[in-house]
Design a protein around this motif. Structure first.
Motif, mmCIF file in Angstrom:
data_model
loop_
_atom_site.group_PDB
_atom_site.id
_atom_site.type_symbol
_atom_site.label_atom_id
_atom_site.label_comp_id
_atom_site.label_asym_id
_atom_site.label_seq_id
_atom_site.Cartn_x
_atom_site.Cartn_y
_atom_site.Cartn_z
ATOM 1 N N ASP A 148 1.331 -1.300 0.033
ATOM 2 C CA ASP A 148 -0.012 0.358 0.474
ATOM 3 C C ASP A 148 0.963 1.552 0.271
ATOM 4 O O ASP A 148 0.045 2.594 -0.201
ATOM 5 N N ARG A 188 -7.656 6.553 4.457
ATOM 6 C CA ARG A 188 -7.037 5.344 4.863
ATOM 7 C C ARG A 188 -8.137 4.140 3.912
ATOM 8 O O ARG A 188 -7.918 3.318 2.755
ATOM 9 N N SER A 243 -3.285 3.005 -3.580
ATOM 10 C CA SER A 243 -4.279 1.498 -3.864
ATOM 11 C C SER A 243 -3.414 0.219 -4.518
ATOM 12 O O SER A 243 -2.529 0.676 -5.288
ATOM 13 N N LEU A 244 -4.274 -0.681 -4.691
ATOM 14 C CA LEU A 244 -3.997 -2.106 -5.130
ATOM 15 C C LEU A 244 -3.980 -1.589 -6.534
ATOM 16 O O LEU A 244 -2.950 -2.040 -7.290
ATOM 17 N N ALA A 264 -8.567 2.169 0.688
ATOM 18 C CA ALA A 264 -8.724 1.188 0.428
ATOM 19 C C ALA A 264 -10.200 -0.039 -0.044
ATOM 20 O O ALA A 264 -10.422 -0.514 -0.948
ATOM 21 N N HIS A 295 1.331 6.785 -0.043
ATOM 22 C CA HIS A 295 -0.184 5.749 -0.767
ATOM 23 C C HIS A 295 -0.408 5.566 -1.332
ATOM 24 O O HIS A 295 -1.242 6.201 -2.342
ATOM 25 N N SER A 306 -9.527 -0.248 -3.505
ATOM 26 C CA SER A 306 -8.427 -1.447 -3.958
ATOM 27 C C SER A 306 -9.437 -2.283 -4.355
ATOM 28 O O SER A 306 -8.575 -2.899 -4.551
#
Length: 197
Positions: free
Chosen positions: A15, A84, A31-32, A88, A29, A91
């Motif tokens: 991440d 955060r 996202s996937l 997520a 940071h 992601s």
């Protein structure tokens, strides 16, 4: 505030990535979805950035596309969703698919994303559905075109939002600047004057 970052990819974690820009390593940071689209370590990389400033920390959140960053800001408007958790959600599925999911009111798919419960999924649908629908049917952002030279206007809006202005205020101020300004710094400065900042 940092609105975009270009440099060399030094590290990549699930991440977090580190980008060397001008000899400084920036922890960002991501996202996937963005992580999967990045080149191998050692290659050139370009990320759109949201700068999160708190009393105890300054964090950078990076996005591979303007659409993903738009969704991030949209999710941040929802009560209880911090940066955060917004990352997520991003992601959990590709940006286009997420926009369609929210537009369709598919709470079940949102609940399948780790960290998203029933109430949060409901809030996302209620608060983001209209903007997500506009995003889902467009080729880009649901916001009206911002066409100052050099593509600096979208970054300028992001900077103003990071400074605490409402997105609608920021967009209006940047539009009023129009094509009379060129660089990001010029656009932001002129927009702040229009906002009385």
């Amino acid at each position: 505030m940092i609105a975009r970052l270009a440099g060399t990819l030094l590290e990549r974690e699930p991440d977090l990535v580190v980008v060397d820009a001008g000899g400084v390593g920036y922890a960002v940071h991501v996202s996937l979805q963005t992580l999967a689209a990045l080149p191998p370590v050692g290659q050139a990389v370009h990320l759109l950035i949201h700068t999160e400033v708190r009393e105890d920390a300054i964090e950078l959140f990076g996005f591979g596309t303007a659409r993903e960053r738009t969704l991030f800001h949209l999710l941040r408007r929802v009560k209880g969703i911090g940066p955060r958790l917004a990352l997520a959600v991003l992601s959990g599925m590709p940006a286009d698919e997420l926009a369609r999911t929210v537009a369709a009111g598919d709470r079940a798919r949102l609940e399948a994303i780790p960290g998203i419960g029933r109430r949060t999924a409901e809030r996302i649908v209620v608060e983001c559905r209209e903007a997500a629908a506009a995003l889902a049917v467009s080729s880009g952002s649901p916001r009206l075109p911002l066409d100052a030279p050099g593509g600096e206007t979208e970054e300028a809006v992001s900077v103003l939002v990071n400074l605490g202005y409402a997105r609608s205020e920021a967009e209006r101020a940047v539009r009023q600047v129009g094509r009379t300004q060129g660089t990001l710094e010029d656009v932001v400065r002129a927009a702040l004057q229009g906002l009385g900042g």
